[in-house]
Design an enzyme around this catalytic site. Structure first.
Site, short mmCIF file in Angstrom:
data_model
loop_
_atom_site.label_atom_id
_atom_site.label_comp_id
_atom_site.label_asym_id
_atom_site.label_seq_id
_atom_site.Cartn_x
_atom_site.Cartn_y
_atom_site.Cartn_z
N GLN A 76 13.06 -2.84 -5.01
CA GLN A 76 12.20 -2.33 -3.96
C GLN A 76 12.17 -2.88 -2.72
O GLN A 76 12.67 -4.14 -2.51
CB GLN A 76 10.50 -2.71 -4.44
CG GLN A 76 9.68 -2.16 -3.63
CD GLN A 76 8.27 -2.15 -4.10
OE1 GLN A 76 8.21 -2.85 -5.20
NE2 GLN A 76 7.31 -1.88 -3.29
N TRP B 12 10.55 -4.65 -8.43
CA TRP B 12 10.78 -5.59 -7.30
C TRP B 12 12.60 -6.18 -7.95
O TRP B 12 13.11 -6.61 -6.85
CB TRP B 12 9.99 -6.72 -7.22
CG TRP B 12 8.86 -6.52 -6.50
CD1 TRP B 12 8.48 -5.43 -6.18
CD2 TRP B 12 7.78 -7.22 -6.43
NE1 TRP B 12 7.10 -5.25 -5.56
CE2 TRP B 12 6.81 -6.56 -5.68
CE3 TRP B 12 7.50 -8.74 -6.63
CZ2 TRP B 12 5.41 -7.20 -5.34
CZ3 TRP B 12 6.16 -9.32 -6.25
CH2 TRP B 12 5.15 -8.68 -5.77
N CYS C 292 5.90 0.75 -5.15
CA CYS C 292 6.26 0.24 -6.62
C CYS C 292 5.97 1.55 -7.62
O CYS C 292 6.69 1.44 -8.72
CB CYS C 292 5.66 -1.10 -6.89
SG CYS C 292 3.93 -0.91 -6.83
N HIS D 66 0.25 -3.82 -9.49
CA HIS D 66 1.52 -3.39 -9.44
C HIS D 66 1.89 -2.54 -10.32
O HIS D 66 1.17 -2.74 -11.62
CB HIS D 66 2.27 -4.63 -9.28
CG HIS D 66 3.55 -4.78 -9.00
ND1 HIS D 66 4.32 -4.02 -8.02
CD2 HIS D 66 4.84 -5.13 -9.66
CE1 HIS D 66 5.41 -4.23 -7.86
NE2 HIS D 66 5.91 -4.89 -9.15
N ASN E 35 9.74 -5.34 -13.69
CA ASN E 35 9.09 -5.15 -12.36
C ASN E 35 10.11 -4.50 -11.40
O ASN E 35 11.33 -4.81 -11.34
CB ASN E 35 9.01 -6.67 -11.92
CG ASN E 35 8.16 -6.81 -10.68
OD1 ASN E 35 8.04 -5.83 -9.78
ND2 ASN E 35 7.74 -7.94 -10.21
#
Length: 738
Positions: A92, A280, A98, A254, A278
């Protein structure tokens, strides 16, 4: 034999060209690419310019963005896809999307779905003209979105989604999705399930982990094995909680992807695990079955920090990563760890025990790519089919019910509170004729989706609160009136009215005739909707608002002067006083007499009728074509006026001189006009005021125009009552008269 269904575009390999081109030039991706190669130029997309308008619509960039192409100061040797598109390719950037990245990560787990979204006929190799394309499902059809490869950067680094390597498929996919929705800013905030549907055309289901069914583990296991896209998240109660980190390393508000599910032998017992990622690309769960990552400088190690047996040491040039392996993993055989693809990399992916998964995550969203996967969600319903619009359609039809709920015909969904408006919403008759195998009821799913709300963000639009209700109907194939909703409760309804893009629920009802009514929660809200209905067994639907039928009274033949009744003689005397010597009434004379007569009526309050209204009346009644009303024409109109006035007064109960547009359907039907929702909405937009009220003059104009158009159509459709054929001269004459 059970009926099978697969989502369009996912049966076998995608068929090139079966998506609708969206480029303003009306050219396909291949046509645009060949044109660039022939001209020797690089493609620049005029529909999504490399400027701030494609980035933001409500804010100014905080940093100076520079649009650059891969291979020009970004990386030397760009690759479109390197070693396959995987979930670990996604990192990300500086955009709050997200939810989109979680959906992309889930998409990589299904090769067929991935190949549909990312066509394989492109790359940075031979034939590279700096043009790419991606395909998305939008409200019953697949769209092909073409982009160039100019990307927003800062100091030669990508700002938004990127890969840890030199791959650009995910970056370009994000740009195409931003173009589809109008800008990069439009992608801020959302639910992973939204993008999952846009990637597949699948049907969704949401579970609350605290209220999950007993077989929730089996549901998720089979969903992942069948290629369903699965996401999860933690709810937030306040805006301040957004992206707040829990003590166990999870991020509130998230979007995560569920990428795997398995069992592991631990201390002689089987433990159920979930693999979560995740988007990220970092920040992982630090509870049981985790791998905790710490980054230390060489100085700290030099000062005496030692590496124990439960640590893994990695050199990252200027710092060292210490990974603390949880005690649970140390008790698992290394071969089994490898089988589970357990890694110690700090890549954002981690395993959780199922009990922790349910305890620490609040919501799980599943997007099923074909309806045979409904078996995963309902053990009693082995297969689903899509309902078709009529009994003669094939059961695997890909047609959907699309309804537009426009100004004046969207109202609250609480009929006990607003029965006068709820009944005006679109109505779909649902005939459940076949019971589920071995069951007493009929299972079906309803999905109501708001269209283009994300794209309309730049104009101040937001998600509306939507839902639907299902009523048992008396069997008549007509739009249910408001009286039914005053005295009958719904048989099934959406669990809640909520401001999400789609509301989707599954129901089981006894065989019978039902009417499904989608609506907004608040009245007078404008939006477009896509309604999809699925069932386990064959069922039949009928749009109760789709038919148009006109039933007008016959125009009476003139009465011979010697055979007139006393009433007709008095009416002729009135006409002679108005028409004078020429025995014809002009628009100006009609305006005078109508206002004079109507103003004397104590039971009707109205503003002065306009000259335009009177010209419209003459256009309707003037059979001789001289622009005036003769006696017999005037007499026919006067009868119409009395009937229309009576209808208006029935709806103007408070004698305010106006009627609600919600009464139009009933009034027009009494006048001989059965119209569908689209025509009713057009009438409201044209004749109602801002409060959705019609004055008598507007009401009169509406009926005159409707009857005029209907009679002209009837006169021209002698051979086929559904169609007429006009040349340009006839068309202009027709429209000018109406």
């Amino acid at each position: 034999m059970p009926y099978l269904y697969q989502a369009p575009g996912l049966q076998g390999h995608p068929v090139p060209g079966d998506a609708h081109s969206t480029h303003s030039s009306n050219q396909s991706f291949e046509q645009l690419r060949q044109e660039c190669l022939w001209k020797g130029v690089l493609f620049e997309d005029p529909d999504f310019l490399a400027n701030s308008s494609s980035l933001f619509f409500s804010e100014r960039p905080q940093i100076p963005f520079v649009w650059k192409r891969p291979g020009i100061k970004i990386v030397e040797n760009p690759e479109f896809i390197l070693g396959g598109a995987t979930r670990t390719d996604i990192c990300q950037g500086g955009l709050g999307d997200c939810w989109l990245l979680a959906a992309i990560a889930s998409l990589t787990l299904n090769e067929k779905a991935l190949a549909r979204v990312i066509p394989q006929d492109q790359g940075f190799g031979p034939g590279y003209a700096r043009i790419f394309h991606f395909q998305f499902w939008q409200h019953s059809e697949w769209l092909d979105v073409v982009i160039d490869d100019r990307l927003p950067t800062f100091r030669d680094r990508l700002i938004f989604l990127h890969s840890a390597d030199n791959e650009f498929w995910s970056t370009l996919l994000e740009k195409a999705y931003a173009k589809l929705n109008g800008s990069y800013e439009a992608l801020k905030g959302g639910s992973a399930i939204e993008a999952m549907e846009d990637f597949t055309g699948g049907v969704t289901e949401t579970f609350t982990t605290k209220e999950a069914p007993v077989n929730f583990y089996e549901i998720l296991e089979k969903a992942l094995k069948r290629g369903s896209l699965v996401g999860c998240s933690i709810d937030t109660r306040t805006a301040a909680e957004s992206e707040a980190r829990t003590p166990f390393g999870l991020i509130k508000g998230h979007a995560y992807s569920v990428t795997g599910i398995d069992q592991v032998n631990f201390c002689g017992q089987k433990v159920e695990l979930r693999r979560v990622r995740n988007p990220w690309g970092q920040v992982e769960w630090n509870g049981p079955w985790s791998a905790l990552h710490l980054w230390l400088t060489p100085f700290l190690l030099f000062m005496g920090h030692t590496v124990q047996s439960n640590l893994i040491l990695k050199d990252e040039s200027k710092s060292f990563s210490l990974t603390f392996i949880s005690s649970e993993w140390r008790a698992v055989d290394p071969a089994e760890q490898q089988c589970l693809c357990h890694t110690t990399l700090d890549d954002g992916e981690f395993w959780m025990a199922f009990r922790d998964f349910k305890a620490h995550l609040d919501k799980v969203e599943i997007c099923n790519l074909n309806l045979s996967q409904q078996e995963l969600l309902n053990r009693d319903s082995p297969r689903f089919i899509r309902i078709t619009p009529g009994a003669e359609e094939e059961v695997d039809s890909t047609k959907l019910h699309n309804h537009q709920m426009v100004l004046g015909h969207k109202c609250t969904a609480v009929p006990l509170e607003m029965p006068n408006t709820f009944w005006t919403n679109p109505q779909i008759k649902l005939s459940l004729t076949e019971k589920d195998d071995g069951q007493e009821g009929c299972t079906f799913r309803v999905a109501l989706m708001q269209k283009d709300r994300r794209k309309l963000k730049r104009f101040g639009a937001s998600m509306l609160t939507i839902g639907y209700a299902n009523y048992q109907c008396p069997g008549k194939e007509e739009h249910l009136n408001k009286d039914l909703f005053k005295y009958h409760a719904s048989q099934a309804r959406s669990k809640t009215f909520i401001n999400l893009r789609e509301v989707s629920d599954r129901f089981k009802l006894p065989p019978g005739e039902y009417t499904l009514i989608p609506s907004t929660f608040e009245p007078h809200q404008e939006a477009d909707f896509c309604l999809r209905i699925f069932s386990e067994k064959k069922a039949i639907t009928q749009d109760l608002d789709g038919d148009v039928d006109i039933d007008l009274p016959e125009i009476p033949k003139p009465t011979a002067p010697g055979q007139e009744t006393e009433e007709e003689k008095q009416f002729r005397a009135l006409f002679e006083r108005v028409a004078r010597e020429d025995m014809e009434v002009t628009a100006e004379e009609l305006e005078y007499v109508l206002n004079a007569v109507l103003q004397k009526k104590k039971d009707i309050k109205f503003k002065k009728l306009s000259l335009v209204s009177c010209k419209n009346i003459i256009s309707l009644m003037d059979t001789s074509g001289n622009g005036k009303l003769e006696f017999d024409e005037f007499k026919v109109f006067w009868g119409r006026l009395r009937a229309w006035t009576s209808l208006f007064l029935q709806c103007d109960a408070d004698r305010s001189g106006t009627m609600s547009s919600y009464e139009l359907r009933t009034v027009l039907r009494a006048a001989g006009f059965q119209l569908n929702n689209h025509l009713l909405q057009l009438i409201v937009l044209r004749y109602a005021n801002e409060e959705l009220q019609l004055g008598f003059d507007d009401f009169l104009n509406c009926l005159v125009q409707l009857e005029n158009a209907s009679r002209v159509f009837q006169a021209l459709s002698t051979k086929n009552k559904l169609f007429i054929h006009l040349n340009i001269n006839e068309f202009i004459i027709l429209t000018m008269n109406i």
